[in-house]
Scaffold this motif. Structure first.
Motif, mmCIF file in Angstrom:
data_model
loop_
_atom_site.group_PDB
_atom_site.id
_atom_site.type_symbol
_atom_site.label_atom_id
_atom_site.label_comp_id
_atom_site.label_asym_id
_atom_site.label_seq_id
_atom_site.Cartn_x
_atom_site.Cartn_y
_atom_site.Cartn_z
ATOM 1 N N SER A 57 -1.248 17.198 1.509
ATOM 2 C CA SER A 57 -2.510 16.707 1.752
ATOM 3 C C SER A 57 -3.597 17.500 2.006
ATOM 4 C CB SER A 57 -2.463 15.260 2.705
ATOM 5 O OG SER A 57 -2.044 14.355 1.956
ATOM 6 N N LEU B 257 -5.248 -2.250 -3.057
ATOM 7 C CA LEU B 257 -4.435 -1.278 -2.289
ATOM 8 C C LEU B 257 -2.988 -1.708 -2.722
ATOM 9 C CD1 LEU B 257 -6.519 -1.666 1.094
ATOM 10 C CD2 LEU B 257 -5.711 0.608 0.144
ATOM 11 N N LEU B 258 -2.286 -0.644 -3.299
ATOM 12 C CA LEU B 258 -0.723 -0.886 -3.454
ATOM 13 C C LEU B 258 -0.062 0.381 -3.525
ATOM 14 C CD1 LEU B 258 -0.769 -3.190 -6.964
ATOM 15 C CD2 LEU B 258 0.034 -3.934 -4.681
ATOM 16 N N ILE C 267 5.759 4.259 2.153
ATOM 17 C CA ILE C 267 6.231 5.479 3.239
ATOM 18 C C ILE C 267 7.064 4.943 4.417
ATOM 19 C CG2 ILE C 267 5.649 7.229 4.973
ATOM 20 C CD1 ILE C 267 3.034 7.732 3.013
ATOM 21 N N GLU D 195 6.136 16.589 -0.027
ATOM 22 C CA GLU D 195 4.746 16.137 -0.727
ATOM 23 C C GLU D 195 4.158 17.470 -1.295
ATOM 24 O OE1 GLU D 195 2.058 13.778 1.981
ATOM 25 O OE2 GLU D 195 0.267 14.607 0.772
ATOM 26 N N THR E 138 -2.779 2.759 -5.125
ATOM 27 C CA THR E 138 -4.292 2.625 -4.717
ATOM 28 C C THR E 138 -4.962 3.848 -5.424
ATOM 29 O OG1 THR E 138 -3.414 2.064 -2.719
ATOM 30 C CG2 THR E 138 -5.640 2.739 -2.911
ATOM 31 N N LYS E 139 -4.542 4.980 -5.883
ATOM 32 C CA LYS E 139 -5.112 6.346 -6.328
ATOM 33 C C LYS E 139 -5.369 6.252 -7.821
ATOM 34 C CE LYS E 139 -5.293 7.115 -1.848
ATOM 35 N NZ LYS E 139 -4.211 7.992 -1.221
ATOM 36 N N TYR F 41 0.895 13.930 4.374
ATOM 37 C CA TYR F 41 -0.349 13.010 4.431
ATOM 38 C C TYR F 41 -0.558 12.614 5.962
ATOM 39 C CZ TYR F 41 -2.649 8.456 3.793
ATOM 40 O OH TYR F 41 -3.538 7.243 3.639
ATOM 41 N N ASP G 19 6.629 12.277 -1.723
ATOM 42 C CA ASP G 19 5.240 11.554 -2.035
ATOM 43 C C ASP G 19 4.622 12.311 -3.335
ATOM 44 O OD1 ASP G 19 2.558 10.835 -2.078
ATOM 45 O OD2 ASP G 19 2.448 10.578 0.009
ATOM 46 N N ALA H 198 1.138 6.149 -3.775
ATOM 47 C CA ALA H 198 -0.098 5.039 -3.446
ATOM 48 C C ALA H 198 -0.535 4.849 -4.829
ATOM 49 C CB ALA H 198 -1.044 5.814 -2.471
ATOM 50 N N TRP I 296 -9.020 8.547 -2.946
ATOM 51 C CA TRP I 296 -9.648 9.194 -3.945
ATOM 52 C C TRP I 296 -8.600 8.654 -5.390
ATOM 53 C CZ3 TRP I 296 -4.760 11.558 -5.609
ATOM 54 C CH2 TRP I 296 -3.796 11.904 -4.474
ATOM 55 N N MET J 131 7.534 7.935 -3.802
ATOM 56 C CA MET J 131 6.721 7.052 -3.600
ATOM 57 C C MET J 131 5.265 7.224 -4.060
ATOM 58 S SD MET J 131 4.690 8.049 -0.789
ATOM 59 C CE MET J 131 3.544 6.815 -1.041
ATOM 60 N N GLY K 279 0.648 -1.067 -0.043
ATOM 61 C CA GLY K 279 0.122 -0.082 -0.157
ATOM 62 C C GLY K 279 0.977 1.307 -0.034
ATOM 63 N N GLY K 280 0.265 2.356 -0.099
ATOM 64 C CA GLY K 280 0.907 3.734 -0.032
ATOM 65 C C GLY K 280 1.538 3.958 1.181
ATOM 66 N N GLN K 281 0.791 3.667 2.333
ATOM 67 C CA GLN K 281 1.492 3.825 3.795
ATOM 68 C C GLN K 281 2.804 2.890 4.014
ATOM 69 O OE1 GLN K 281 0.875 6.018 5.601
ATOM 70 N NE2 GLN K 281 1.343 5.337 7.801
HETATM 71 C C1 LIG Z 1 -3.584 7.633 0.173
HETATM 72 C C2 LIG Z 1 -2.257 8.239 0.363
HETATM 73 C C3 LIG Z 1 -1.410 7.308 0.597
HETATM 74 C C4 LIG Z 1 -1.578 5.977 1.400
HETATM 75 O O1 LIG Z 1 -1.983 5.094 0.266
HETATM 76 P P1 LIG Z 1 -2.612 3.633 0.826
HETATM 77 O O2 LIG Z 1 -2.331 2.881 -0.332
HETATM 78 O O3 LIG Z 1 -3.960 4.165 1.055
HETATM 79 O O4 LIG Z 1 -1.744 3.246 2.051
HETATM 80 C C5 LIG Z 1 0.065 8.229 0.630
HETATM 81 N N1 LIG Z 1 0.126 9.367 0.435
HETATM 82 C C6 LIG Z 1 -0.841 10.086 -0.087
HETATM 83 C C7 LIG Z 1 -0.652 11.495 -0.431
HETATM 84 C C8 LIG Z 1 -2.294 9.570 0.001
HETATM 85 O O5 LIG Z 1 -3.002 10.279 -0.522
#
Ligand SMILES: *Cc1c(COP(=O)(O)O)cnc(C)c1O
Length: 387
Positions: free
Chosen positions: A157, A216-217, A89, A153, A206-207, A110, A182, A204, A338, A202, A84-86
């Motif tokens: 956020s 989720l990646l 990080i 970033e 996921t977005k 974030y 980020d 996410a 998002w 890095m 996931g994105g987290q």
């Molecule tokens: C959503 C998000 C993340 C984390 O991503 P996940 O895949 O939900 O863990 C990290 N940084 C930013 C800016 C994000 O919006």
């Protein structure tokens, strides 16, 4: 050896489909074990650039294909896929910062990234210091002898500040401090991090790369081989493998990234302009609008804008009427995250910022692929909540 029992044949079949199907899609390779050729060949190493496919954990052809495509898009040397994105990080922090180290983090970072620094890294005696995202070359004054990482970033956020990345990375380079960004907002393409001096990015996935709110990646991309070697070891030790099925969905998402981003940009700018014309709105935080912090830097450095932005309501608009407004929206769904095809909205009780921001007056929107006119009609109809 002749197998007689059907039980053994279940595991060692002789019936096989013919080879030679050349799909346009990358196949989904699932697997923990990958069969090694010879006993002399046994070695357990994560580095796929030396000897790929020692164990499914270090990457299947599906995960490594996704990693290669992200690295190519971002113009980096290598990429790691994370759950996931987290997780991405966390991987950056744990690769570059030691116990007792010092890191600089923008105040607009974030939220869960900030939580990671304050609640977990602090237990390792890592000192995270927050800086004004508009600091630019002033970051120099905050660098110490034991500063190991400058985190960025841009846009930030929720409050959407654009950072002067070239100014910050110049300081980082002179002081030999690793810089990380980020780059989720830009999907790795709207802002060219490496040409602006960043060492590690890095996202996410996921977005925008996933793009459909169904996976989720994350990814971590590096400028060069030295950074690759530092991260690879930690990636393995932390057990950050990703599902090939999710990677396959992300590979599909990549193919439509351009058309989605083009449409989302157009629709989002139109909706942001509609909102900025409403008397109840004090400020629209969308980098392509002059009202947004760092708009000039965005014009200088970015190739476009994306689908997420925020508004600040005027002081005389009550928390209750903002809640009523959000609950009346029909097409904008209330939910976190998002970058998918569905329009979303989110409000806040609290945001950690110095100086403090009136969080309850901030609402974030994510525009999806619905028709722009319908989205504006939805907002206009929910606007009754203020009248
Ligand atoms: C959503 C998000 C993340 C984390 O991503 P996940 O895949 O939900 O863990 C990290 N940084 C930013 C800016 C994000 O919006």
């Amino acid at each position: 050896m002749q197998m007689v029992d059907w039980r053994s044949r279940l595991i060692h079949p002789t019936g096989r489909a013919p080879e030679g199907f050349r799909s346009l899609a990358t196949p989904t390779f699932r697997g923990s074990t990958t069969i090694l050729r010879s006993a002399a060949d046994v070695a357990d190493h994560w580095d796929a650039s030396q000897a790929p496919y020692r164990y499914g954990f270090y990457g299947t052809p599906t995960t490594l294909e996704l990693a290669a495509r992200i690295a190519e898009l971002e113009g980096g040397a290598h990429c790691f896929i994370t759950p996931g994105g987290q997780a991405a990080i966390a991987l950056v922090y744990l690769s570059f910062v030691d116990a007792g180290g010092h890191v600089l983090v923008p105040d607009s970072v974030y939220g869960p990234s900030r939580d990671l620094a304050t609640r977990l890294l602090s237990r390792m005696d890592i000192d995270a210091e927050y800086y004004d995202p508009a600091i630019g070359s002033g970051i120099e004054a905050l660098c110490r002898d034991h500063t190991q990482l400058i985190w960025c970033e841009s846009p930030g956020s929720v409050t959407m500040e654009i950072q002067d990345i070239p100014a910050i990375t110049q300081v980082a380079r002179e002081r030999r401090i690793v810089s990380a960004l980020d780059n989720t907002y830009s999907a790795g393409v709207l802002f060219d991090a490496f040409s602006h001096g960043i060492d590690v990015t890095m996202q996410a996935l996921t977005k925008y790369i996933g793009g459909h709110s169904d996976l989720l990646l994350g990814s971590v991309t590096v400028r060069d081989r030295e950074l690759y070697l530092r991260i690879g070891d930690v990636h393995q030790l932390l057990g950050m493998s990703a599902s090939p099925d999710d990677c396959s969905l992300a590979l599909r998402g990549l193919q439509t990234l351009a058309v989605r981003l083009d449409q989302l940009e157009k629709s989002t700018v139109e909706i942001a302009r509609f909102l900025s014309a409403q008397p109840e709105i004090e400020q629209v935080m969308h980098p392509a609008l002059p009202s947004s912090p760092g708009h000039q830097l965005w014009k200088r450095d970015f190739k476009g804008s994306a689908s997420v932005f925020s508004v600040l309501f005027r002081e005389n608009v009550s928390r209750e009427s903002i809640i009523r407004f959000i609950d009346r929206l029909k097409l904008f769904k209330l939910g976190f995250s998002w970058g998918g095809v569905t329009s979303l909205v989110m409000r806040y009780e609290e945001l950690s910022r110095v100086p403090p921001v009136p969080a309850t007056r901030i609402v974030r929107f994510n525009v999806g692929l619905e028709a722009t006119a319908d989205l504006i009609a939805d907002l206009a109809s929910a606007w009754e909540a203020f009248r």
